[in-house]
Motif scaffolding. Structure first.
Motif, PDB file in Angstrom:
ATOM      1  N   CYS B 199       0.838  -1.206   0.000  1.00  0.00           N
ATOM      2  CA  CYS B 199       0.000   0.000   0.000  1.00  0.00           C
ATOM      3  C   CYS B 199       0.873   1.257   0.000  1.00  0.00           C
ATOM      4  CB  CYS B 199      -0.917   0.014   1.212  1.00  0.00           C
ATOM      5  SG  CYS B 199      -2.226  -1.197   1.126  1.00  0.00           S
ATOM      6  N   ARG B 201       3.909   1.614  -1.139  1.00  0.00           N
ATOM      7  CA  ARG B 201       4.678   1.795  -2.376  1.00  0.00           C
ATOM      8  C   ARG B 201       3.779   2.000  -3.597  1.00  0.00           C
ATOM      9  NH1 ARG B 201       9.999  -0.780  -2.318  1.00  0.00           N
ATOM     10  NH2 ARG B 201      10.531  -1.190  -0.163  1.00  0.00           N
ATOM     11  N   TYR B 202       2.747   1.182  -3.686  1.00  0.00           N
ATOM     12  CA  TYR B 202       1.975   1.174  -4.937  1.00  0.00           C
ATOM     13  C   TYR B 202       0.483   1.437  -4.733  1.00  0.00           C
ATOM     14  CZ  TYR B 202       6.180  -1.491  -6.108  1.00  0.00           C
ATOM     15  OH  TYR B 202       7.475  -1.886  -6.251  1.00  0.00           O
ATOM     16  N   ALA B 204      -1.267   3.935  -4.083  1.00  0.00           N
ATOM     17  CA  ALA B 204      -1.836   5.133  -4.699  1.00  0.00           C
ATOM     18  C   ALA B 204      -2.206   4.903  -6.168  1.00  0.00           C
ATOM     19  CB  ALA B 204      -0.851   6.280  -4.584  1.00  0.00           C
ATOM     20  N   HIS B 205      -1.725   3.838  -6.760  1.00  0.00           N
ATOM     21  CA  HIS B 205      -2.075   3.537  -8.158  1.00  0.00           C
ATOM     22  C   HIS B 205      -3.495   2.979  -8.261  1.00  0.00           C
ATOM     23  CE1 HIS B 205       1.855   4.031 -10.047  1.00  0.00           C
ATOM     24  NE2 HIS B 205       2.408   3.385  -9.038  1.00  0.00           N
ATOM     25  N   TYR B 206      -4.033   2.507  -7.155  1.00  0.00           N
ATOM     26  CA  TYR B 206      -5.253   1.694  -7.241  1.00  0.00           C
ATOM     27  C   TYR B 206      -6.407   2.238  -6.386  1.00  0.00           C
ATOM     28  CZ  TYR B 206      -1.889  -1.501  -9.197  1.00  0.00           C
ATOM     29  OH  TYR B 206      -0.912  -2.046  -9.985  1.00  0.00           O
TER      30      TYR B 206
END
Lengths: 166, 710
Positions: B199, B201-202, B204-206
């Motif tokens: 969450c 690291r990535y 914010a993409h989803y």
């Protein structure tokens, strides 16, 4: 990645290092059997490498041409062939992509697992302040003294008029 | 004081219409449970020799009352589920909507499907991922989903295999940029920490993320539907599916698969009936809204040492409670099909998992009173604690009853107690009376609470015409009988273990965190003897002493004593795939997924059974593969990133490790040494080049393999 490999093998980027033990037939053509082990090893490596067939062929050609020019044979040829191969090897193709990092924070919220402690703190603020200001004593000790007094009163050790101790 | 972002005035979506209905339903449950519990407890006290007048008997009645309340709650949950499924329409179902509204999914919405793994069987994990990926592709909406393999594997061989399998899968499916792999160096906070790391690291993409277990499989239409539900109901924080256990062949696993498929839907519908939007997150096969999850569901470490302190093990229950505390609802989509998981293959594996869960649930004792939680979630914490605490209470009940039986048998009854004397002269005697009719009535009522749900399930499944999916009415009836017999036999064995787990946890003994065994390999006699031997001896001694002192009481508890005495053969035989397959041939313990196998499960089975083409090519695995295979080596270097600067001492140590590896081969290195080399790009380059530069290797050389000896 290639840079790492080159650095790790102790070579400068650019042209491959020359062989340390020149063969007697340097510059001339070697019999095929002398190069066979090196050829087989290079082919085995390229079979496993993640390259297109055209790239594999091109790389093998380059390595063998150079090896032939250096005129090495036997076990030394294998070692030298792989050295050359690692130099000429293009970067591996078609790696799976990685998602760019988009860093955010995630911190735990307050979890007051014993709310009665906070409640007690909140509701005993005045007695605590009063005991500190008036008696210069911790409020627990004031409570303790009060409890002791009450106990002594009940036990008859203190005169209720507070003028005499029995 | 630090301000709470979840404080009441900031809570989202309060006063939803379902909350009043849920309150009414829960009060109804209490109104049904409490009177029946009091009646049964009163009846129990009349069964006892002194009518519950002694301290020992009071303790027996108290423990019995708690246990009766516990099983009656399970019973009424199944009854509620029965009526919900019988009616067929549930206006509070989270998936309930008109089709047109359902189809709207915002264009920018992306969903991450997470596979947190830790030393799992790589091929099986990839098979589940692949089947889910292909199923999503069939829906035409696969582009909106990304897959993330989040590895916590600390076994260097598994690490290399995971990387290689990921690359192979990406190549095979053309899914580069859709399937990602990330391995953590430090496994902080275990699975919850792994997801939290994703969450950070990535995340914010989803917009959403679907959390899978290593053995989970979900169908594409179900995943798409879950996203649609989340899009339509913006107040839902977590949507949990009810995963169906499938795919196991051992006898015990097949029996549990059958039980879960036959009675599970009733139980899930019943849970939904009581919980509505206060439901639980079970840690996998669920979709979560990423933003509120990141904002509210990060878990702190509990103060103090493990097992009751430290990292929160059963993080899922806590996360759902925190999500709900922030105002987001948590729903159980019990009616969504296409969600699968696997059961532990043997009794010992199940108990190993239970020990972990037990410790996690016991930690919730420290969270029950957390400020701001909804009462329903406090009750769910207690419910989780009782899942294992009930075994401890059952054991206590049996122990207290045994003491009572001993006391009654070994003490001379007082026929003329003081109360019956007038002027020191006895007037009338008091006979110790024990009326077995009351005891039988109590036993029957308890039996009804335990076994009626199974009959209810049978009737409704036949009524709905689903008997065919369980092998037909006769097979289903025989399967239920078999399941009742086996669960009755195994219940005391589980009870003894769970009681030990609870006791050990409360006494401060910690449990390890290993990966779950997912193979149908069976239990050996030695393993069974080692783990169940104590229980069997305990059961035999218990039975023998009762036979000597109070044979009447022994006849009452003989099923428990016999089960404990037979624990070793029970554990061995129920773990055998051959018996499971025999049952299958006889048409017993069939589940709908065996009669009409979903396409996704077929894919998983086929892919798991096929060896990896890449691994076959080099005939190497693990660390040796990362050294020899050019592809695996290049991929590993790429995943490591830039080399780090090292002190000369470390560099020298690693160089000596390289030399050792070249001289003695990969098998001579310990796991720690392999990991140290795998973390160092320069060492891996050097190893790779030097191994290939070796002259053609003779047979028996540590690095001799197909590609290097040819």
């Amino acid at each position: 990645m290639d840079t790492n490999r080159t650095a790790a093998s102790g070579q400068r980027p650019g042209e491959p290092a020359t062989a340390e033990t020149p063969s007697a037939t340097a510059g001339g053509l070697l019999p095929e059997s002398a190069m066979d082990p090196a050829l087989r090893r290079v082919m085995a490596y390229l079979r496993l490498a993640a390259l297109t067939e055209a790239r594999k062929l091109h790389t093998a050609e380059e390595v063998l041409e150079r090896l032939e020019a250096e005129g090495l044979g036997g076990e030394a040829a294998v070692s030298r062939a792989l050295e050359l191969l690692h130099h000429y090897l293009p970067p591996a193709e078609a790696f799976p992509a990685c998602l760019p990092v988009l860093r955010r924070h995630m911190t735990p919220e307050e979890m007051d697992r014993r709310p009665w402690i906070a409640w007690l703190d909140r509701h005993t603020l005045w007695p605590r302040l009063a005991s500190t200001l008036l008696f210069n004593t911790r409020w627990e000790q004031v409570l303790q003294a009060l409890a002791l007094t009450l106990f002594c009163l009940a036990d008859g050790r203190i005169d209720p008029r507070f003028d005499l101790f029995l | 004081m630090k301000s709470n972002s979840w404080s009441e005035h900031k809570r989202e979506f309060l006063n939803e219409p379902w909350s009043k209905v849920a309150g009414r339903r829960r009060r109804l449950l209490l109104c049904i449970m409490l009177p029946s519990t009091f009646t049964a407890s009163a009846l129990m006290s009349t069964v006892l020799p002194h009518r519950g007048a002694t301290v020992l008997e009071m303790a027996i009645v108290l423990v019995f009352g708690i246990l009766f309340a516990w099983i009656s709650m399970g019973f009424w949950t199944v009854v509620a589920g029965f009526f919900t499924l019988l009616r067929g329409v549930d206006r509070f179902t989270v998936t309930f909507a008109r089709q047109k509204e359902d189809d709207r999914v915002r264009a920018h919405v992306r969903t991450a499907i997470l596979f947190p793994v830790c030393n799992e069987e790589v091929r099986r994990v990839m098979a589940g991922l692949r089947a889910t990926y292909l199923s999503l592709e069939r829906t035409g909406q696969g582009a909106n989903f990304h897959f993330h393999i989040l590895s916590d594997s600390n076994d260097p061989d598994v690490w290399v295999e995971e990387e290689a399998a990921w690359a192979e899968l990406c190549r095979e499916l053309g899914a580069s940029g859709r399937i990602f792999y990330r391995r953590r160096r430090v496994n902080l906070k275990r699975k919850s920490g792994n997801v939290a790391d994703f969450c950070r690291r990535y995340g914010a993409h989803y917009t959403y993320m679907v959390v899978f277990d290593a053995d989970s499989v979900m169908t594409g239409p179900t995943l798409v539907r879950m996203v649609q539900v989340m899009e339509r109901r913006r107040n839902v924080g977590i949507l949990q599916t009810a995963p169906a256990p499938v795919g196991r062949e051992t006898l015990i696993a097949r029996v549990q698969q059958f039980a879960a498929r036959a009675y599970g839907p009733f139980f899930a519908a019943g849970l939904h009936y009581w919980h509505l939007g206060d439901s639980q997150f079970w840690g996998h096969n669920a979709i979560l809204r990423v933003k509120p999850f990141m904002q509210h569901c990060c878990l702190p470490r509990l103060p103090g040492p493990p097992p009751l302190g430290g990292d929160i093990l059963s993080h899922d229950f806590v996360e759902s409670a925190l999500m709900r505390r922030a105002g987001w609802s948590v729903w159980l989509a019990y009616d969504l099909p296409g969600s699968y998981e696997e059961m532990p293959p043997t009794l010992l594996d199940e108990l190993k998992r239970d020990r972990r869960w037990c410790q996690g649930n016991m930690q919730h004792l420290r969270l029950v009173f957390t400020k701001g939680l909804f009462p329903a979630h406090r009750a769910l914490f207690l419910n989780g604690i009782m899942s294992y605490g009930s075994a401890f209470l059952w054991f206590s009940f049996l122990a207290l009853s045994t003491v009572e039986a001993f006391v009654e048998a070994m003490t001379v009854p007082t026929y003329f107690p003081a109360a019956t004397k007038v002027l020191f002269f006895p007037v009338w005697p008091v006979w110790p009376v024990w009326d077995p009719r009351w005891a039988k009535l109590l036993l029957t009522s308890t039996g009804i609470l335990l076994f009626l749900p199974k009959i209810i399930a049978y009737v409704l499944l036949l009524f709905k015409g689903r008997g065919r999916l369980f092998g037909g009415p006769l097979s289903m009836f025989l399967s239920i009988l078999g399941e009742v017999v086996l669960s009755t036999l195994l219940a005391p064995v589980r009870m003894l273990f769970h009681a030990r787990f609870v006791f050990a946890t409360l006494m401060g003994f910690q449990v390890g965190w290993g990966s779950q065994n997912r193979d149908d390999t069976g239990t050996t006699w030695l393993d069974a003897l080692r783990h169940h031997g104590f229980g069997s001896i305990f059961g035999l001694l218990w039975g023998a002493s009762l036979a000597l002192v109070n044979p009447t009481f022994l006849s009452w508890i003989s099923p428990i004593v016999v089960s404990l005495a037979l624990a070793v053969p029970l554990s061995v035989y129920t773990s055998r795939p051959s018996l499971g397959l025999l049952a299958r041939r006889l048409g017993l313990f069939m589940v709908p997924e065996e009669i009409d196998k979903p396409w996704e499960l077929q894919e998983v089975e086929e892919y798991s059974a096929t060896p990896s083409a890449d691994a076959h090519r080099v005939e190497l695995s693990g660390f040796a593969r990362a050294v020899v295979d050019p592809q695996a080596n290049a991929l590993h270097l790429r995943m490591l990133g830039r080399p780090r600067s090292l002190s000369p001492a470390i560099r020298q140590r690693r160089q000596s490790l390289v030399d050792k590896a070249l001289e003695k081969g990969a098998s001579a290195l310990s796991k720690r040494e392999k990991k140290e080399l795998l973390y160092d790009p320069a060492c891996m380059v050097q190893l790779h080049q030097r191994v290939w530069a070796m002259a053609p290797l003779p047979e028996g050389h540590p690095w001799a393999c197909k590609v290097l000896t040819d």
